[in-house]
Design a protein around this motif. Structure first.
Motif, PDB file in Angstrom:
ATOM      1  N   SER A 102      -0.975 -14.779  -3.535  1.00 47.37           N
ATOM      2  CA  SER A 102      -1.092 -12.981  -4.153  1.00 47.37           C
ATOM      3  C   SER A 102      -1.184 -12.131  -3.604  1.00 47.37           C
ATOM      4  N   LYS A 103      -0.646 -11.139  -3.114  1.00 48.83           N
ATOM      5  CA  LYS A 103      -0.483  -9.597  -2.463  1.00 48.83           C
ATOM      6  C   LYS A 103      -1.867  -8.966  -3.208  1.00 48.83           C
ATOM      7  N   THR A 104      -1.747  -8.520  -4.714  1.00 48.75           N
ATOM      8  CA  THR A 104      -2.972  -7.865  -5.185  1.00 48.75           C
ATOM      9  C   THR A 104      -4.269  -8.719  -4.926  1.00 48.75           C
ATOM     10  N   THR A 117      -7.569  -1.594   5.867  1.00 53.85           N
ATOM     11  CA  THR A 117      -6.257  -1.989   5.465  1.00 53.85           C
ATOM     12  C   THR A 117      -5.250  -0.946   5.314  1.00 53.85           C
ATOM     13  N   ALA A 118      -4.342  -1.235   4.857  1.00 50.06           N
ATOM     14  CA  ALA A 118      -3.005   0.324   4.230  1.00 50.06           C
ATOM     15  C   ALA A 118      -3.548   0.399   2.985  1.00 50.06           C
ATOM     16  N   LEU A 119      -3.750   1.519   2.618  1.00 53.13           N
ATOM     17  CA  LEU A 119      -3.607   1.907   1.182  1.00 53.13           C
ATOM     18  C   LEU A 119      -2.601   1.686   0.364  1.00 53.13           C
ATOM     19  N   ILE A 140       7.580   4.016   3.455  1.00 51.17           N
ATOM     20  CA  ILE A 140       6.434   2.821   3.000  1.00 51.17           C
ATOM     21  C   ILE A 140       7.043   1.671   2.374  1.00 51.17           C
ATOM     22  N   VAL A 141       6.178   0.858   2.156  1.00 44.40           N
ATOM     23  CA  VAL A 141       6.446  -0.065   1.892  1.00 44.40           C
ATOM     24  C   VAL A 141       6.250  -1.015   0.699  1.00 44.40           C
ATOM     25  N   ILE A 142       7.424  -2.071   0.661  1.00 45.65           N
ATOM     26  CA  ILE A 142       7.454  -2.362  -1.067  1.00 45.65           C
ATOM     27  C   ILE A 142       7.067  -3.927  -0.752  1.00 45.65           C
ATOM     28  N   GLY A 152       9.485 -11.112   0.563  1.00 47.81           N
ATOM     29  CA  GLY A 152       9.503 -10.135  -0.335  1.00 47.81           C
ATOM     30  C   GLY A 152       8.767  -9.167   0.364  1.00 47.81           C
ATOM     31  N   VAL A 153       9.108  -9.146   1.588  1.00 48.43           N
ATOM     32  CA  VAL A 153       8.106  -7.557   1.369  1.00 48.43           C
ATOM     33  C   VAL A 153       9.551  -6.824   2.300  1.00 48.43           C
ATOM     34  N   VAL A 154      10.160  -4.982   1.816  1.00 49.21           N
ATOM     35  CA  VAL A 154      10.696  -4.548   2.664  1.00 49.21           C
ATOM     36  C   VAL A 154      10.519  -3.676   3.353  1.00 49.21           C
ATOM     37  N   VAL A 155      10.037  -3.151   4.590  1.00 51.94           N
ATOM     38  CA  VAL A 155       9.520  -1.771   5.291  1.00 51.94           C
ATOM     39  C   VAL A 155      10.271  -0.865   5.163  1.00 51.94           C
ATOM     40  N   ALA A 156      10.368   0.153   4.235  1.00 57.48           N
ATOM     41  CA  ALA A 156      11.264   0.426   4.063  1.00 57.48           C
ATOM     42  C   ALA A 156      11.449   2.321   5.095  1.00 57.48           C
ATOM     43  N   ILE A 184       2.671  -1.565  -3.506  1.00 58.87           N
ATOM     44  CA  ILE A 184       3.421  -0.351  -2.962  1.00 58.87           C
ATOM     45  C   ILE A 184       2.057  -0.074  -1.403  1.00 58.87           C
ATOM     46  N   GLU A 185       2.706   0.016  -0.309  1.00 60.62           N
ATOM     47  CA  GLU A 185       1.342   0.112   0.464  1.00 60.62           C
ATOM     48  C   GLU A 185       1.968   1.158   1.387  1.00 60.62           C
ATOM     49  N   GLU A 186       1.003   1.856   1.897  1.00 62.05           N
ATOM     50  CA  GLU A 186       1.643   2.661   3.332  1.00 62.05           C
ATOM     51  C   GLU A 186       1.888   1.789   4.174  1.00 62.05           C
ATOM     52  N   CYS A 187       2.258   2.854   5.467  1.00 67.01           N
ATOM     53  CA  CYS A 187       3.170   1.579   6.571  1.00 67.01           C
ATOM     54  C   CYS A 187       2.458   2.040   7.930  1.00 67.01           C
ATOM     55  N   LEU A 188       1.877   1.055   8.493  1.00 68.06           N
ATOM     56  CA  LEU A 188       1.053   0.564   9.367  1.00 68.06           C
ATOM     57  C   LEU A 188       1.825   1.278  10.662  1.00 68.06           C
ATOM     58  N   VAL A 189       1.422   1.857  11.667  1.00 70.58           N
ATOM     59  CA  VAL A 189       2.086   1.888  12.375  1.00 70.58           C
ATOM     60  C   VAL A 189       1.560   1.242  13.744  1.00 70.58           C
ATOM     61  N   LEU A 272      -2.432  -8.658  11.717  1.00 69.09           N
ATOM     62  CA  LEU A 272      -2.806  -7.172  11.525  1.00 69.09           C
ATOM     63  C   LEU A 272      -2.217  -6.391  12.320  1.00 69.09           C
ATOM     64  N   MET A 273      -2.392  -5.052  12.193  1.00 68.24           N
ATOM     65  CA  MET A 273      -1.676  -4.374  12.909  1.00 68.24           C
ATOM     66  C   MET A 273      -2.482  -3.384  13.569  1.00 68.24           C
ATOM     67  N   LEU A 274      -2.201  -3.319  15.484  1.00 65.97           N
ATOM     68  CA  LEU A 274      -3.529  -3.122  15.749  1.00 65.97           C
ATOM     69  C   LEU A 274      -2.907  -1.091  15.767  1.00 65.97           C
ATOM     70  N   ILE A 282      -3.065  -6.941   7.812  1.00 68.20           N
ATOM     71  CA  ILE A 282      -1.247  -6.370   6.444  1.00 68.20           C
ATOM     72  C   ILE A 282      -1.960  -7.291   5.588  1.00 68.20           C
ATOM     73  N   GLU A 283      -2.112  -8.931   6.022  1.00 67.33           N
ATOM     74  CA  GLU A 283      -1.975  -9.574   5.134  1.00 67.33           C
ATOM     75  C   GLU A 283      -2.758 -10.802   5.793  1.00 67.33           C
ATOM     76  N   TYR A 284      -3.259 -11.731   4.561  1.00 68.68           N
ATOM     77  CA  TYR A 284      -4.285 -12.738   4.795  1.00 68.68           C
ATOM     78  C   TYR A 284      -2.873 -14.209   4.472  1.00 68.68           C
TER      79      TYR A 284
HETATM   80  P1  AMP Z   1       3.863 -10.500   5.078  1.00 66.32           P
HETATM   81  O1  AMP Z   1       5.301 -10.554   3.996  1.00 66.32           O
HETATM   82  O2  AMP Z   1       2.819  -9.562   4.312  1.00 66.32           O
HETATM   83  O3  AMP Z   1       3.849 -10.788   6.326  1.00 66.32           O
HETATM   84  O4  AMP Z   1       5.610  -8.774   5.584  1.00 66.32           O
HETATM   85  C1  AMP Z   1       5.842  -9.086   6.240  1.00 66.32           C
HETATM   86  C2  AMP Z   1       6.676  -8.065   7.975  1.00 66.32           C
HETATM   87  O5  AMP Z   1       6.244  -6.880   6.872  1.00 66.32           O
HETATM   88  C3  AMP Z   1       4.821  -7.786   8.369  1.00 66.32           C
HETATM   89  O6  AMP Z   1       4.804  -8.898   9.226  1.00 66.32           O
HETATM   90  C4  AMP Z   1       5.425  -6.992   8.794  1.00 66.32           C
HETATM   91  O7  AMP Z   1       5.513  -6.894  10.174  1.00 66.32           O
HETATM   92  C5  AMP Z   1       5.317  -5.512   8.155  1.00 66.32           C
HETATM   93  N1  AMP Z   1       4.677  -5.129   6.695  1.00 66.32           N
HETATM   94  C6  AMP Z   1       4.076  -5.596   5.303  1.00 66.32           C
HETATM   95  N2  AMP Z   1       3.317  -4.978   4.944  1.00 66.32           N
HETATM   96  C7  AMP Z   1       3.169  -3.369   6.219  1.00 66.32           C
HETATM   97  C8  AMP Z   1       2.568  -2.331   6.175  1.00 66.32           C
HETATM   98  N3  AMP Z   1       1.501  -2.206   5.381  1.00 66.32           N
HETATM   99  N4  AMP Z   1       2.505  -1.363   6.971  1.00 66.32           N
HETATM  100  C9  AMP Z   1       3.347  -1.262   8.259  1.00 66.32           C
HETATM  101  N5  AMP Z   1       4.483  -2.564   8.487  1.00 66.32           N
HETATM  102  C10 AMP Z   1       4.262  -3.833   6.876  1.00 66.32           C
END
Ligand code: AMP
Ligand code: GLY
Length: 426
Positions: A102-104, A117-119, A140-142, A152-156, A184-189, A272-274, A282-284
């Motif tokens: 669960s992402k939440t 982590t991203a907001l 923004i990330v959905i 399940g992840v869209v980096v829009a 919904i998350e802030e987009c990390l760069v 991790l995003m550096l 980003i996720e565990y």
């Molecule tokens: P995940 O399924 O959470 O691993 O997300 C898939 C991919 O989406 C990650 O490997 C990242 O490249 C990208 N991603 C997920 N969350 C973010 C974020 N907040 N900002 C930028 N890229 C993200």
């Protein structure tokens, strides 16, 4: 030790390969395994989600330790079921596996433990999700809240893309229940790395970092995949950063999980995003990465099984791991059409010649024996690895091995490790 590995990918092949070198091992099974694993272990025809059958097998064969590879059986409670039957299982409980399930949940743990982590915000209805996107704008990330096998992840990059993802997940329900809620998350760069720690519930030791290549095409283009290649060590992630991540991410996470009464034991995989302001989570994931595991197993000098026993006994505080001073590059060979619709049952030859290249190792994933011939039976089919003193030499050796594989219906990325090789200091 009588050990049962659960899974059938390149990751599980590499785990079996590492376990096989342990003097502590007396018997090794793998369920369901694959033809490459069958050279090291006795393969058992039980699926990874058939938990009652896996428990019955482990009881009947007096298995001392079960090692699940993929997340699905962990999230489904394989560790709890094995433990109820009195069988040791190296992996998190279903409750602790929510860190991947669960992402939440992950975001709540991250906030409680104070991890960078991203907001984020969670939404249970499409209208408020869409309103939030219009307010915040793109990029923004959905993310679908539940497990969605990488879909399940869209980096829009645009608001329209974000709104389409919300429509897709929440209104059209293309991912089923996994998409009923979204985060919904802030987009990390920045540059992305996979970091791994071995955890015993209280303590953890670093397994190191690797860099994955998620997009299907050279130059990081095309759809996301499970991983088209990896390399380790990662020049972008030195020893100082490793210590920082252990101190600021891994240990606070273990403390928070223990405080909640769901201690985490298993392989903990931090994506991790550096970023310019330091590493952010980003996720565990609650398991080893694939193909990152193949790289790390080829670099590990210590006995993996001894380390897992120490983790089972809660003794990692007094344990140490040693590593070969060499680089490993792993190239995924996939069936044409992957990830959408991989071609099946095409014949693969030349693996002996590939494995004979100096430094090379061939791990199987989606392979199968059909009428006495090795054929493709999945998307990601092989991981061709090579170890060498430098990343450049390992890359060259891995592609020399790839070129020995005779499989016209397969493909791979040709630019694995490009980020590391683009740096001046490697
Ligand atoms: P995940 O399924 O959470 O691993 O997300 C898939 C991919 O989406 C990650 O490997 C990242 O490249 C990208 N991603 C997920 N969350 C973010 C974020 N907040 N900002 C930028 N890229 C993200
Ligand atoms: N290679 C990324 C993963 O295993 O999820």
């Amino acid at each position: 030790m009588r050990v049962l590995v659960v899974g059938s990918g390149g990751r599980e092949h590499a785990l079996c390969w590492a376990l096989k070198t342990s003097p502590l091992l007396s018997r090794l099974w793998c369920a369901p395994g694959n033809p490459g694993i069958a050279e090291l272990a006795e393969c058992v025809g039980i699926g990874v989600l058939d938990i009652p059958a896996l428990v019955a097998f482990a009881q009947e064969h007096q298995v001392d330790l079960v090692i699940p590879g993929p997340e699905a059986p962990l999230v489904a409670g394989i560790t709890d079921a094995m433990e109820r039957a009195g069988i040791a299982c190296f992996g998190p409980s279903a409750a602790a596996a929510e860190l991947e399930g669960s992402k939440t949940f992950t975001k709540q743990v991250a906030d409680a433990a104070g991890l960078p982590t991203a907001l984020w915000e969670r939404f249970d209805d499409a209208l408020s999700a869409a309103e939030f996107v219009r307010r915040r704008g793109a990029p923004i990330v959905i993310k679908a809240d539940g497990l969605a096998a990488g879909k399940g992840v869209v980096v829009a990059q645009t608001e329209a893309e974000a709104l389409a993802a919300i429509q897709d997940f929440m209104t059209d329900g293309t991912l089923g229940v996994a998409g009923a809620s979204v985060v919904i998350e802030e987009c990390l760069v920045g540059e992305e790395v996979s970091f791994f720690a071995l955890c015993d519930g209280t303590n953890a030791i670093a397994l190191g970092a690797a860099q994955d290549h998620k997009r299907v095409g050279d130059g990081d283009v095309g759809p996301n995949t499970g991983g088209m290649g990896a390399y380790s060590p990662t020049p972008a992630f030195g020893p100082e950063l490793e210590q920082e991540v252990m101190a600021r991410f891994i240990r606070p996470t273990l403390a928070e999980m223990a405080r909640r009464g769901t201690p985490f034991r298993g392989f903990l995989f931090a994506g991790l995003m550096l970023t310019q302001s330091g590493p952010k989570l980003i996720e565990y994931n609650v398991r080893f990465g694939d193909p990152e595991c193949q790289c790390l197993m080829l670099r590990m000098k210590s006995d993996l099984l001894a380390a897992l026993i120490a983790a089972m006994d809660g003794e990692l505080a007094a344990f140490d791991l040693r590593w070969h001073d060499r680089a490993v590059v792993a190239v995924t060979m996939a069936a044409q059409g992957y990830p959408a619709k991989p071609r099946k049952h095409t014949v693969i030859r030349g693996l002996e010649a590939a494995a004979a290249e100096p430094g090379a190792h061939v791990f199987h994933a989606g392979t199968e024996m059909l009428d006495g011939q090795l054929v493709a039976n999945g998307g990601r089919v092989l991981t061709i690895c090579a170890a060498a003193p430098t990343i450049a030499a390992a890359r060259d050796a891995a592609y020399r091995a790839v070129d020995k594989v005779i499989w016209p219906e397969g493909f791979c990325r040709r630019d694995i490790a490009w980020r590391a090789l683009a740096r001046a200091d490697v």
